[in-house]
Design an enzyme around this catalytic site. Structure first.
Site, mmCIF file in Angstrom:
data_model
loop_
_atom_site.group_PDB
_atom_site.id
_atom_site.type_symbol
_atom_site.label_atom_id
_atom_site.label_comp_id
_atom_site.label_asym_id
_atom_site.label_seq_id
_atom_site.Cartn_x
_atom_site.Cartn_y
_atom_site.Cartn_z
ATOM 1 N N CYS A 337 28.797 -20.206 6.115
ATOM 2 C CA CYS A 337 28.305 -20.173 4.740
ATOM 3 C C CYS A 337 27.288 -21.273 4.405
ATOM 4 O O CYS A 337 26.302 -20.967 3.732
ATOM 5 C CB CYS A 337 29.455 -20.128 3.728
ATOM 6 S SG CYS A 337 31.035 -20.685 4.298
ATOM 7 N N ARG A 366 36.070 -24.341 15.887
ATOM 8 C CA ARG A 366 37.054 -25.121 15.140
ATOM 9 C C ARG A 366 38.026 -25.722 16.122
ATOM 10 O O ARG A 366 38.507 -25.024 17.021
ATOM 11 C CB ARG A 366 37.804 -24.222 14.155
ATOM 12 C CG ARG A 366 36.878 -23.634 13.128
ATOM 13 C CD ARG A 366 37.582 -22.693 12.177
ATOM 14 N NE ARG A 366 36.578 -22.110 11.263
ATOM 15 C CZ ARG A 366 36.861 -21.205 10.343
ATOM 16 N NH1 ARG A 366 38.089 -20.777 10.193
ATOM 17 N NH2 ARG A 366 35.908 -20.729 9.567
ATOM 18 N N GLN A 384 32.508 -14.609 13.752
ATOM 19 C CA GLN A 384 32.886 -13.892 12.537
ATOM 20 C C GLN A 384 31.859 -12.802 12.244
ATOM 21 O O GLN A 384 30.665 -13.013 12.448
ATOM 22 C CB GLN A 384 32.896 -14.857 11.353
ATOM 23 C CG GLN A 384 33.932 -15.946 11.473
ATOM 24 C CD GLN A 384 33.837 -16.938 10.327
ATOM 25 O OE1 GLN A 384 32.748 -17.346 9.947
ATOM 26 N NE2 GLN A 384 34.969 -17.326 9.784
ATOM 27 N N ASP A 386 30.450 -12.072 9.665
ATOM 28 C CA ASP A 386 30.336 -12.713 8.364
ATOM 29 C C ASP A 386 29.195 -12.131 7.540
ATOM 30 O O ASP A 386 28.214 -11.627 8.090
ATOM 31 C CB ASP A 386 30.034 -14.199 8.620
ATOM 32 C CG ASP A 386 30.672 -15.092 7.583
ATOM 33 O OD1 ASP A 386 31.239 -14.556 6.621
ATOM 34 O OD2 ASP A 386 30.596 -16.320 7.750
ATOM 35 N N HIS A 388 27.416 -13.054 3.387
ATOM 36 C CA HIS A 388 27.541 -13.673 2.074
ATOM 37 C C HIS A 388 26.677 -12.914 1.105
ATOM 38 O O HIS A 388 25.514 -12.656 1.373
ATOM 39 C CB HIS A 388 27.159 -15.150 2.145
ATOM 40 C CG HIS A 388 28.097 -15.913 3.027
ATOM 41 N ND1 HIS A 388 27.835 -16.169 4.350
ATOM 42 C CD2 HIS A 388 29.341 -16.383 2.786
ATOM 43 C CE1 HIS A 388 28.871 -16.789 4.883
ATOM 44 N NE2 HIS A 388 29.795 -16.927 3.976
ATOM 45 N N LYS A 472 40.728 -13.736 -4.141
ATOM 46 C CA LYS A 472 40.366 -13.012 -2.927
ATOM 47 C C LYS A 472 41.228 -11.776 -2.719
ATOM 48 O O LYS A 472 42.260 -11.597 -3.372
ATOM 49 C CB LYS A 472 40.485 -13.917 -1.711
ATOM 50 C CG LYS A 472 41.885 -14.453 -1.473
ATOM 51 C CD LYS A 472 41.922 -15.304 -0.215
ATOM 52 C CE LYS A 472 43.319 -15.848 0.019
ATOM 53 N NZ LYS A 472 43.488 -16.509 1.292
ATOM 54 N N HIS A 518 32.163 -14.111 -0.042
ATOM 55 C CA HIS A 518 32.297 -14.187 1.420
ATOM 56 C C HIS A 518 33.068 -12.961 1.848
ATOM 57 O O HIS A 518 34.059 -12.616 1.198
ATOM 58 C CB HIS A 518 33.163 -15.377 1.868
ATOM 59 C CG HIS A 518 32.774 -16.697 1.330
ATOM 60 N ND1 HIS A 518 32.313 -17.700 2.139
ATOM 61 C CD2 HIS A 518 32.804 -17.217 0.081
ATOM 62 C CE1 HIS A 518 32.086 -18.775 1.410
ATOM 63 N NE2 HIS A 518 32.369 -18.518 0.157
#
Length: 644
Positions: A337, A366, A384, A386, A388, A472, A518
RNA sequence: GCCGAUGUAGCUCAGCUGGUAGAGCAGCUGACUUGUAAUCAGCUGGUCGGCGGUUCGAAUCCGUCCAUCGGCUCCA
């Protein structure tokens, strides 16, 4: 006399002090044999506990979750009793029922125990169960309770009691074993017919890693031997589906000690499969107005200071990368992000540009604790799916809808029929824990709830579970053998737009702050592939599977024809192999079946003469003869049905 | 990170109380020329997770590190 209301709303009269068991008996002997506990005005009680006032009740049996809980909680006591008899001086922490069975945290003192001791404990439990010991409830005062466990020398129970209020403390006595317990329990231990200890593990006292680690024994029990056997079969099936085992057998991925812990290496077949999933999603996203972006794998420490992640995770992340410049530091990116925020900011934005949907299969790193790593489901480097979405507050609802449509499409294409939606809202009593205006929160929460409603989703709403930056929605799928996995997530975020000072010019020619969503329908490619392996047991849908068909010439003489078939199929976009080994057909079929290849195409003299193949379907058998074209069309049709 | 267990050939696994390793499958070579879940024979392949120690001698005993497994704790 008191009035008892049954679940069907019928009301019966009983003498004061009647028990759940008494009521059961008045209905039928069969019910009395099966009653485990009783729900009295919403509270679960012992079936043997006298009811003194009018009440609404429900008799609980093995078919009720609460009944099972009573059964397993009682089993935990039975196990504790057995342990105390076998290992005198053992001290007991807590022993609750869990989703499948129960556990008890025990300080064994000087005794060293291992799974080798399980049979001994199981046998003792069954022996005690056969004695049909009752669970005797007694109300005790706090001083009495403290005195009992002081005398016994069990500091864990003393700690628990010290936190309880006088007048609220009860003991349960089973045989010679007395435990601090709220209950409820079974009428007697005789109902426990089948016992299996499953696991042994360390567990911190009260879940606190600073405190002593106790030995946790996990077990499960059943009222019938058959049910235990069935349960063990399910466990065995889960072992067979383990993605770590299948991933190796099917040559999808591997790990190397030299590369590093938790860093998966995708083998060619796995990489292809993943690529197919990614392309599928890219296509769907393109249609939904997303734009792909790409970002580097590292970012300057200032980026993460702005996002706030440095303050929160800096210490437990991979250490920063330093450069020849004094004081300059980069971090491996732990999420995408912040980079995407900077893309948003790379140019002034107008309300006409919104919603801006930026998507990236972004690989992040991570530093997960070593003990946490697990196959592909928990790794240190993962990708991910991902994206946004930057939008105006009143676009949140439509954007949410759009994302949900993508999630649903994916579940359908991958045959996840059963899923659970959870909506996490902020804790209404604790609003100061969250950032963002009341107005925005209310708007976003309302939007999510309305979307769920409009889409006819049976969502579980959990107040207090929202992230601090926004509400969420998470999706949990149930796999083929009933296990739940958390996959996709959609999160509304008011935090990062603030921290990055993002803005857009509205139709009023004023600056406004966008809202960020997200979302990751798969979650991570690694985890998703792991779940897919376990769900399908390695029998992937035809559109995804690495090899769709394998051509099996019955002897060397037909290899040339086999090659021709492969190249014909290749032209028609069928992923196809040739097994030209010098083996018998039976062997080739066996190997193809074990490799979980959907179609086997046997070719010999007959086929060569007629430009056909003899089709055998995985797990089904011989389908007969098809022309090469007809076979290819059949496959392509089947694939089209799945992903269109 | 913590507790416990495990670590022998590409895979699955033998190897008793210390005497420097063995099977099946896979792979390679050859014979057979194969019709819907394992054809036969031969061969190759291991610094027994790494490093130290005890011992005349260690896969085996001890220490330590690494990895894996089961949990705990954690998961932006």
């Amino acid at each position: 006399m008191i009035k008892i209301t049954l679940p069907d709303k019928s009301v019966r009269e009983y003498p004061e002090g009647v028990t759940g068991m008494g009521i059961a008996r008045s209905i039928s002997e069969g019910l009395a044999r099966n009653v485990l506990s009783v729900k009295v005005n919403g509270e679960v009680w012992d079936a043997m506990r006298p009811i003194l006032q009018d009440a609404e009740i429900r008799l609980l049996t093995w078919d009720d979750e609460a009944g099972k809980a009573t059964f397993w909680h009682s089993s935990a006591h039975l196990m504790a009793e057995a342990v105390e008899l076998l290992y005198p001086g053992a001290k007991f922490g807590i022993g609750p029922d869990i989703e499948n069975g129960f556990y008890y945290d025990i300080d064994f003192g000087t005794h060293q125990i291992s799974s080798d001791d399980f049979p001994k404990i199981e046998e003792k439990m069954l022996e005690l169960a056969r004695d049909k010991q009752s669970f005797e409830r007694q109300q005790v005062s706090k001083p009495e309770a403290l005195a009992y466990f002081t005398n016994k020398g069990d500091e864990y129970k003393l700690e628990l009691i010290s936190e309880l209020e006088d007048g609220q403390i009860s003991f349960y006595k089973t045989g010679h074993f007395t435990d601090l317990c709220r209950g409820p329990h079974l009428p007697d231990t005789g109902m426990i017919k089948a016992v299996k200890l499953l696991n042994i593990a360390g567990a911190y006292w009260r879940g606190d890693e600073k405190r002593k680690q106790l030995t946790r024994l996990y077990g499960i029990t059943f009222p019938k031997q058959k049910e235990l056997t069935d349960y063990l079969d399910v466990l065995e099936e889960a072992r067979k589906r383990d993605h770590r085992k299948l991933g190796k057998e099917l040559e999808l991925f591997t790990f190397s000690q030299k590369v590093g812990q938790g860093l998966p290496l995708w083998l060619p077949k796995g990489a292809q499969l993943r690529e197919r999933l990614e392309n599928f999603l890219k296509k769907v996203q393109k249609k939904a107005g997303y734009q792909q972006v790409m970002c580097p794998h590292i970012g300057n420490v200032e980026l993460y200071k702005t996002s706030g992640h440095y303050q929160k995770y800096g210490e437990t992340s991979f250490k920063p990368i330093s450069t020849p410049i004094e004081g300059e530091e980069f971090f491996l990116k732990p999420m995408n992000c912040p980079h995407h925020c900077e893309i948003y900011k790379s140019s002034p934005r107008s309300y006409r540009d919104l919603p801006l949907r930026l998507a990236e299969f972004g690989t992040v790193y991570r530093y997960e604790q070593s003990g946490e790593l697990h196959g592909l489901t928990r790794v240190r480097g993962f990708t991910q799916d991902d994206a946004h979405i930057f939008c105006m507050p009143d676009q949140v609802k439509d954007e949410f809808k759009g994302v949900m449509d993508i999630v649903m499409l994916i579940f359908k294409a991958l045959d996840f029929k059963d899923f659970i939606t959870q909506i996490s809202l902020r804790d209404p009593n604790n609003k100061e824990k969250y950032i963002g205006s009341d107005e925005n929160w209310e708007k976003a929460e309302r939007a999510i709830l309305e979307v769920a409603e409009e889409r006819g989703l049976n969502a579980v709403v959990v107040p207090g579970e929202a992230a601090f930056y926004g509400p969420k929605m998470d999706f949990m799928v149930k796999d083929a053998i009933g296990r739940k996995w958390q996959l996709g997530t959609i999160q509304v975020d008011y935090n990062l737009p603030d921290r990055f000072d993002m803005e857009y010019i509205g139709s009023d020619n004023q600056k406004h702050r966008p809202v960020m969503i997200h979302r990751a329908p798969f979650g991570s490619m690694e985890r998703f592939v792991a779940v897919l392996i376990e769900h399908t047991s390695g029998n992937f849908p035809l559109w995804l599977t690495p090899t769709q068909a394998t051509v099996l010439p019955i002897s060397e003489k037909y290899i040339a024809y086999g090659k021709k078939v492969v190249s014909l199929l290749d032209e028609m976009d069928i992923r196809c192999d040739l097994d030209d080994r010098n083996e018998k057909t039976g062997k080739k079929i066996r190997d193809a079946e074990l490799a979980k290849i959907p179609y086997m195409l046997v070719v010999g003299e007959k086929e060569e003469g007629s430009l056909t193949v003899s089709v055998r379907k995985h797990g089904v058998g011989d389908l007969g003869s098809f022309s090469v074209d007809a076979f290819a069309n059949m496959i392509n049709e089947e694939v089209k049905r799945m992903i269109n």
